[in-house]
Design an enzyme around this catalytic site. Structure first.
Site, PDB file in Angstrom:
ATOM      1  N   SER A  53       0.803  -1.225   0.000  1.00  0.00           N
ATOM      2  CA  SER A  53       0.000   0.000   0.000  1.00  0.00           C
ATOM      3  C   SER A  53       0.835   1.275   0.000  1.00  0.00           C
ATOM      4  O   SER A  53       0.316   2.352  -0.288  1.00  0.00           O
ATOM      5  CB  SER A  53      -0.941   0.010   1.212  1.00  0.00           C
ATOM      6  OG  SER A  53      -0.214   0.027   2.425  1.00  0.00           O
ATOM      7  N   HIS A  92       1.313   4.130   6.767  1.00  0.00           N
ATOM      8  CA  HIS A  92       0.692   5.019   5.793  1.00  0.00           C
ATOM      9  C   HIS A  92       1.117   6.465   6.025  1.00  0.00           C
ATOM     10  O   HIS A  92       1.701   6.798   7.050  1.00  0.00           O
ATOM     11  CB  HIS A  92      -0.831   4.900   5.839  1.00  0.00           C
ATOM     12  CG  HIS A  92      -1.352   3.688   5.124  1.00  0.00           C
ATOM     13  ND1 HIS A  92      -2.678   3.325   5.124  1.00  0.00           N
ATOM     14  CD2 HIS A  92      -0.710   2.735   4.379  1.00  0.00           C
ATOM     15  CE1 HIS A  92      -2.848   2.215   4.421  1.00  0.00           C
ATOM     16  NE2 HIS A  92      -1.655   1.833   3.969  1.00  0.00           N
ATOM     17  N   ASP A 142      -7.826   6.163   4.889  1.00  0.00           N
ATOM     18  CA  ASP A 142      -7.888   4.990   5.771  1.00  0.00           C
ATOM     19  C   ASP A 142      -9.116   4.935   6.674  1.00  0.00           C
ATOM     20  O   ASP A 142      -9.159   4.105   7.592  1.00  0.00           O
ATOM     21  CB  ASP A 142      -6.636   4.946   6.658  1.00  0.00           C
ATOM     22  CG  ASP A 142      -5.380   4.664   5.864  1.00  0.00           C
ATOM     23  OD1 ASP A 142      -5.499   4.291   4.687  1.00  0.00           O
ATOM     24  OD2 ASP A 142      -4.282   4.822   6.430  1.00  0.00           O
TER      25      ASP A 142
END
EC number: 3.4.21.89
Length: 200
Positions: A53, A92, A142
């Site tokens: 990701s 992330h 997210d």
């Protein structure tokens, strides 16, 4: 193989010394990990990227080094966080950040929502620094990954640390051990035999 182990089996004192030596190695590694955790202020100062990701910034299997002594997380910063109720670290990038001295940049709607939120252990307060994250290789943010009813991450409660360095691909060993539990048993067995065969 048993012939090589015979001298150790017939000498309990030497066998005990080898076992203690093995225990010393494990305890030293554990203490080193704890010391690093205290220094970085992170429960997991080293983590492995488990998915794609964050490509192309980080690849699956990259080993990340974290730092968790900063009170804020800035937009563009890459952080590692844990979702409440789950034990899988997610790597992330911060795409929004507000609260805790952001100069009053929150929208009125957000302030009203925070005012209605209950306070208590494990819950974010209106004055906490909150962030929204997203994977570089993902289309959406997210929000769907967060705990039920959670719109943003709390910097103090949810963030494990900010990425400060990495080593490519080294973490693949960890991924292999996680995906193949039997390999852990084999590895520990090999380590134990090596210690037993080690001569002083």
């Amino acid at each position: 193989m048993f012939a090589e182990l015979a001298p150790y089996l017939s000498n309990p004192r030497q066998t005990l010394a080898q076992i203690l030596n093995f225990a010393l190695v494990l305890s030293t590694a554990f203490m080193g990990w704890k010391a690093l955790s205290v220094y970085t202020n992170s429960p997991s100062p080293i983590v492995v990227v488990l998915s794609g990701s964050m490509e192309p910034a980080f690849q699956r299997g990259d080993l990340l080094f974290l730092w968790n002594n900063s009170p804020r997380a800035e937009v563009g910063e890459i952080v590692v966080y844990n979702v409440q109720g789950k034990d899988i670290p997610i790597v992330h990038r911060v795409i929004k950040a507000f609260g805790a001295g952001d100069g009053g940049n929150k929208s009125q709607r957000r302030l009203e929502r925070e005012a209605d939120k209950p306070s208590g252990p494990g819950l974010s307060s209106p004055l906490s620094h909150q962030i929204l994250t997203k994977g570089d290789n993902n289309i959406a943010d997210d929000t769907e990954l967060y705990a039920q009813g959670q719109d943003y991450l709390d910097r103090k409660l949810d963030i494990v640390g900010s990425v400060r360095g990495y080593i490519p691909a080294v973490g693949y060993v960890t991924i292999m051990l996680a995906e193949n539990p039997w390999m852990k048993t084999v590895l520990l067995g090999i380590m134990g035999v090596m210690v037993m065969l080690q001569r002083e």
